[in-house]
Write an enzyme that holds these catalytic residues in place. Structure first.
Site, mmCIF file in Angstrom:
data_model
loop_
_atom_site.group_PDB
_atom_site.id
_atom_site.type_symbol
_atom_site.label_atom_id
_atom_site.label_comp_id
_atom_site.label_asym_id
_atom_site.label_seq_id
_atom_site.Cartn_x
_atom_site.Cartn_y
_atom_site.Cartn_z
ATOM 1 N N ASP A 96 0.797 -1.229 0.000
ATOM 2 C CA ASP A 96 0.000 0.000 0.000
ATOM 3 C C ASP A 96 0.825 1.273 0.000
ATOM 4 O O ASP A 96 0.347 2.338 0.378
ATOM 5 C CB ASP A 96 -0.899 -0.005 1.238
ATOM 6 C CG ASP A 96 -0.093 -0.252 2.522
ATOM 7 O OD1 ASP A 96 1.121 -0.008 2.505
ATOM 8 O OD2 ASP A 96 -0.691 -0.703 3.528
ATOM 9 N N GLU A 118 -0.363 -9.033 -1.098
ATOM 10 C CA GLU A 118 -0.917 -8.455 0.145
ATOM 11 C C GLU A 118 -2.139 -7.574 -0.169
ATOM 12 O O GLU A 118 -2.255 -6.431 0.260
ATOM 13 C CB GLU A 118 0.116 -7.647 0.934
ATOM 14 C CG GLU A 118 -0.261 -7.423 2.393
ATOM 15 C CD GLU A 118 0.759 -6.556 3.134
ATOM 16 O OE1 GLU A 118 0.768 -5.327 2.957
ATOM 17 O OE2 GLU A 118 1.548 -7.125 3.895
ATOM 18 N N GLU A 132 -1.948 5.178 3.007
ATOM 19 C CA GLU A 132 -1.947 3.763 2.597
ATOM 20 C C GLU A 132 -3.347 3.205 2.351
ATOM 21 O O GLU A 132 -3.535 2.379 1.449
ATOM 22 C CB GLU A 132 -1.219 2.909 3.648
ATOM 23 C CG GLU A 132 0.279 3.142 3.732
ATOM 24 C CD GLU A 132 0.670 4.311 4.622
ATOM 25 O OE1 GLU A 132 -0.235 5.033 5.130
ATOM 26 O OE2 GLU A 132 1.876 4.529 4.826
ATOM 27 N N HIS A 207 6.848 5.472 12.724
ATOM 28 C CA HIS A 207 7.116 6.262 11.514
ATOM 29 C C HIS A 207 5.885 6.815 10.819
ATOM 30 O O HIS A 207 5.985 7.663 9.946
ATOM 31 C CB HIS A 207 7.902 5.420 10.498
ATOM 32 C CG HIS A 207 7.089 4.336 9.844
ATOM 33 N ND1 HIS A 207 6.281 4.563 8.758
ATOM 34 C CD2 HIS A 207 6.946 3.021 10.122
ATOM 35 C CE1 HIS A 207 5.686 3.432 8.400
ATOM 36 N NE2 HIS A 207 6.065 2.480 9.215
ATOM 37 N N ARG A 209 2.849 8.497 8.916
ATOM 38 C CA ARG A 209 2.575 9.894 8.576
ATOM 39 C C ARG A 209 1.460 10.504 9.422
ATOM 40 O O ARG A 209 1.537 11.666 9.809
ATOM 41 C CB ARG A 209 2.146 9.998 7.105
ATOM 42 C CG ARG A 209 3.254 10.430 6.194
ATOM 43 C CD ARG A 209 2.903 10.253 4.738
ATOM 44 N NE ARG A 209 4.141 9.981 4.021
ATOM 45 C CZ ARG A 209 4.848 10.897 3.369
ATOM 46 N NH1 ARG A 209 4.424 12.127 3.287
ATOM 47 N NH2 ARG A 209 5.975 10.577 2.775
ATOM 48 N N HIS A 240 13.793 5.160 12.347
ATOM 49 C CA HIS A 240 13.527 5.362 10.911
ATOM 50 C C HIS A 240 14.361 6.551 10.431
ATOM 51 O O HIS A 240 14.591 7.502 11.184
ATOM 52 C CB HIS A 240 12.024 5.649 10.758
ATOM 53 C CG HIS A 240 11.518 5.537 9.347
ATOM 54 N ND1 HIS A 240 11.821 6.453 8.376
ATOM 55 C CD2 HIS A 240 10.718 4.616 8.755
ATOM 56 C CE1 HIS A 240 11.224 6.105 7.245
ATOM 57 N NE2 HIS A 240 10.550 4.983 7.450
HETATM 58 C C1 UD1 Z 1 7.027 4.864 3.434
HETATM 59 C C2 UD1 Z 1 5.607 4.505 2.983
HETATM 60 C C3 UD1 Z 1 4.852 3.821 4.102
HETATM 61 C C4 UD1 Z 1 5.642 2.641 4.659
HETATM 62 C C5 UD1 Z 1 7.030 3.125 5.051
HETATM 63 C C6 UD1 Z 1 7.882 1.978 5.516
HETATM 64 C C7 UD1 Z 1 4.402 5.995 1.465
HETATM 65 C C8 UD1 Z 1 3.691 7.269 1.296
HETATM 66 N N1 UD1 Z 1 4.897 5.748 2.660
HETATM 67 O O1 UD1 Z 1 6.902 5.837 4.460
HETATM 68 O O2 UD1 Z 1 3.623 3.335 3.595
HETATM 69 O O3 UD1 Z 1 4.972 2.159 5.797
HETATM 70 O O4 UD1 Z 1 7.667 3.704 3.903
HETATM 71 O O5 UD1 Z 1 9.032 2.445 6.186
HETATM 72 O O6 UD1 Z 1 4.538 5.245 0.517
HETATM 73 N N2 UD1 Z 1 14.611 8.252 4.160
HETATM 74 C C9 UD1 Z 1 15.965 8.131 3.957
HETATM 75 N N3 UD1 Z 1 16.455 6.899 3.596
HETATM 76 C C10 UD1 Z 1 15.673 5.809 3.453
HETATM 77 C C11 UD1 Z 1 14.289 5.944 3.681
HETATM 78 C C12 UD1 Z 1 13.762 7.169 4.026
HETATM 79 O O7 UD1 Z 1 16.701 9.079 4.081
HETATM 80 O O8 UD1 Z 1 16.187 4.731 3.132
HETATM 81 C C13 UD1 Z 1 14.042 9.579 4.528
HETATM 82 C C14 UD1 Z 1 14.047 10.584 3.357
HETATM 83 O O9 UD1 Z 1 14.281 11.869 3.855
HETATM 84 C C15 UD1 Z 1 12.602 10.476 2.847
HETATM 85 C C16 UD1 Z 1 11.850 10.276 4.151
HETATM 86 O O10 UD1 Z 1 12.689 9.426 4.917
HETATM 87 O O11 UD1 Z 1 12.187 11.631 2.143
HETATM 88 C C17 UD1 Z 1 10.463 9.705 4.051
HETATM 89 O O12 UD1 Z 1 10.405 8.557 3.218
HETATM 90 P P1 UD1 Z 1 8.955 8.164 2.556
HETATM 91 O O13 UD1 Z 1 9.146 6.919 1.759
HETATM 92 O O14 UD1 Z 1 8.369 9.348 1.885
HETATM 93 O O15 UD1 Z 1 8.041 7.903 3.818
HETATM 94 P P2 UD1 Z 1 8.069 6.784 4.920
HETATM 95 O O16 UD1 Z 1 7.564 7.394 6.178
HETATM 96 O O17 UD1 Z 1 9.363 6.069 4.924
HETATM 97 N N1 UDP Z 2 12.503 -3.634 10.071
HETATM 98 C C1 UDP Z 2 13.880 -3.801 9.860
HETATM 99 N N2 UDP Z 2 14.739 -2.996 10.556
HETATM 100 C C2 UDP Z 2 14.320 -2.053 11.432
HETATM 101 C C3 UDP Z 2 12.921 -1.880 11.627
HETATM 102 C C4 UDP Z 2 12.040 -2.682 10.921
HETATM 103 O O1 UDP Z 2 14.298 -4.660 9.075
HETATM 104 O O2 UDP Z 2 15.155 -1.369 12.028
HETATM 105 C C5 UDP Z 2 11.564 -4.468 9.302
HETATM 106 C C6 UDP Z 2 10.477 -5.160 10.112
HETATM 107 O O3 UDP Z 2 10.904 -6.419 10.561
HETATM 108 C C7 UDP Z 2 9.329 -5.269 9.110
HETATM 109 C C8 UDP Z 2 9.529 -4.052 8.221
HETATM 110 O O4 UDP Z 2 10.869 -3.609 8.437
HETATM 111 O O5 UDP Z 2 9.434 -6.421 8.285
HETATM 112 C C9 UDP Z 2 8.538 -3.002 8.603
HETATM 113 O O6 UDP Z 2 8.878 -1.805 8.025
HETATM 114 P P1 UDP Z 2 8.186 -0.440 8.432
HETATM 115 O O7 UDP Z 2 7.733 -0.498 9.855
HETATM 116 O O8 UDP Z 2 9.119 0.624 8.026
HETATM 117 O O9 UDP Z 2 6.939 -0.388 7.424
HETATM 118 P P2 UDP Z 2 5.427 -0.901 7.502
HETATM 119 O O10 UDP Z 2 5.444 -2.369 7.726
HETATM 120 O O11 UDP Z 2 4.764 -0.127 8.601
HETATM 121 O O12 UDP Z 2 4.884 -0.525 6.176
#
Ligand code: UD1
Ligand code: UDP
Length: 385
Positions: A96, A118, A132, A207, A209, A240
């Site tokens: 999602d 999923e 999501e 994490h 939003r 995160h």
């Molecule tokens: C995203 C997904 C969310 C999912 C989550 C898992 C959307 C809108 N959100 O949210 O559904 O649950 O991933 O973690 O699709 N960043 C880094 N390095 C990384 C990852 C993130 O620097 O490897 C930072 C960047 O500044 C980036 C910000 O995190 O702009 C947010 O990342 P984003 O993918 O927009 O949102 P998440 O909260 O990670």
């Molecule tokens: N996870 C990981 N390292 C971490 C935190 C989470 O590998 O430090 C894994 C966790 O086991 C799960 C996935 O990341 O499988 C969940 O990711 P996140 O919570 O970012 O996203 P969501 O599941 O809420 O979309």
């Protein structure tokens, strides 16, 4: 051979796609072409490295503090271009995220069948989780083959008048991934995290939003109070990488001897942390699926969940983001042995470790190869455990 373009962009998608990529590469009829959007970078690359996946395409769209419209527009154009270059027979997306939705729309624009892994999770509330819930509903509208993890998710799709013959209950591939890394029993990568191992420990991730700002500030204040109240308990916080999360979550909890803050852990270390912990406090989707299968109670810092199965089994409880409620709920589990024992039971409503095989058999059947799989049954999985 039929080409399946596998598109993902974030950590959880990578973890849940990895077993499918592996199963697709063993198929006699299908071949995977992996394309990543790079919505995440370090957190995505960690997973690809662990599962030895080398993508054929990397759109590298990430920017600091990226906006939803940036992700959607860049991923949409980029995935359309990859479809034009690869001419796949199907596109596979997961979950999602905004990558998932944008890639689904790209498949529709190019009239390529879409497979959704999923499929069918719902809270019924359009802003919870945000974005999501709407991403997955829109993806369902565009999907030809719905790979639903549980009977509940199938029922959600049928209630929306999805053609029943296009839905297969596979189990969730996260359980395949979890079992695979636990069985590997690799040495710990992150020595920082290991400081939290060895005694009672609360594992914390946040994490979402919809919790940015004040709800996450309440979580942070609750953690600070808990760290002070329980000096013998360690609090492990793999933070995160989103700066918007870190700026709010971390300042109130730095400086406590018993709070261990680390960068995101490699998946094998994180799985070990779940196995080692006393309980999990999280707003994550994936962690709500993993921790119950390792017998750990989960307190979910959200108002709703699209994963009701473990709540019904009694091992996951919604606590929201109110500071006092979080303090009370964690305190109860750390002080009341009976309350703890009631939640600390291993249950497997999400999978039996064979979801990827079922997903690939369903895709093969879609193209006319083979009979399709026996579906996942949580009751049968429970009987075997
Ligand atoms: C995203 C997904 C969310 C999912 C989550 C898992 C959307 C809108 N959100 O949210 O559904 O649950 O991933 O973690 O699709 N960043 C880094 N390095 C990384 C990852 C993130 O620097 O490897 C930072 C960047 O500044 C980036 C910000 O995190 O702009 C947010 O990342 P984003 O993918 O927009 O949102 P998440 O909260 O990670
Ligand atoms: N996870 C990981 N390292 C971490 C935190 C989470 O590998 O430090 C894994 C966790 O086991 C799960 C996935 O990341 O499988 C969940 O990711 P996140 O919570 O970012 O996203 P969501 O599941 O809420 O979309």
């Amino acid at each position: 051979m039929h080409k399946v373009l596998v598109v993902y962009g974030t950590r959880p998608e990578a973890i849940k796609m990895a077993p499918v990529v592996s199963a697709l590469s063993r198929s006699e009829y299908l071949i995977p072409i992996v394309a990543i959007t790079g919505q995440h970078r370090q957190m995505l690359d960690q997973v690809n490295k662990l599962f030895e996946i080398t993508p054929s395409h990397d759109l590298d769209i990430i920017t600091p503090r990226q906006r939803l419209e940036d992700i959607t527009s860049k991923a949409l154009v980029g995935v359309c271009d990859i479809i034009d270059a690869e001419a796949p027979d199907a596109v596979l997306v997961q979950g999602d995220t905004t990558t998932c939705f944008a890639a689904s729309l790209a498949a529709f624009y190019r009239k390529v069948p879409l497979f959704h892994l999923e499929a069918g999770l719902r809270t019924g509330e359009r802003y919870n989780p945000f974005p999501e819930e709407i991403n997955r509903r829109l993806t369902s509208q565009l999907t030809s083959l719905h790979l639903a993890p549980t009977p509940t998710s199938r029922a959600n799709l049928l209630a929306e008048r999805v053609d029943p013959s296009s839905v297969v209950v596979t189990g969730n591939t996260v359980i395949d991934a979890l079992r695979e890394v636990v069985a590997r029993d690799l040495p710990v990568n992150d020595t920082g995290a290991a400081r939290a191992f060895g005694g009672r420990m609360v594992l914390v991730t946040a994490h979402r939003r919809e919790s940015w700002g004040e709800p996450m500030a309440q979580t942070a204040r609750a953690l600070a109070r808990l760290a002070e109240k329980f000096p013998d308990v360690k609090f492990l916080v793999p933070a995160h990488l989103n700066p918007i999360v870190r700026e709010v979550l971390l300042p109130p909890i730095v400086g406590f001897d018993n709070v261990v803050i680390t960068d995101p852990l490699f998946y094998d270390d994180f799985s070990r942390a779940i196995a080692e912990c006393t309980l999990v406090l999280t707003d994550s989707g994936g962690v709500q699926e993993e921790a119950p299968s390792l017998g750990k109670p989960v307190l979910v810092m959200r108002e709703t969940t699209e994963r009701p199965e473990a709540v019904q089994a009694g091992t996951v409880r919604l606590v929201g983001t109110d500071e006092q409620t979080i303090v009370d709920s964690v305190s109860e589990l750390l002080t009341d042995e009976n309350a703890y024992a009631e939640m600390a039971r291993a249950v497997n409503p999400y999978g039996d470790g064979h979801a990827a095989r079922r997903a690939v058999a369903s895709m093969e059947h879609f193209f006319g190869f083979g009979p399709g799989p026996e579906e996942f049954s949580p009751a049968a999985a429970a009987a075997l455990d």
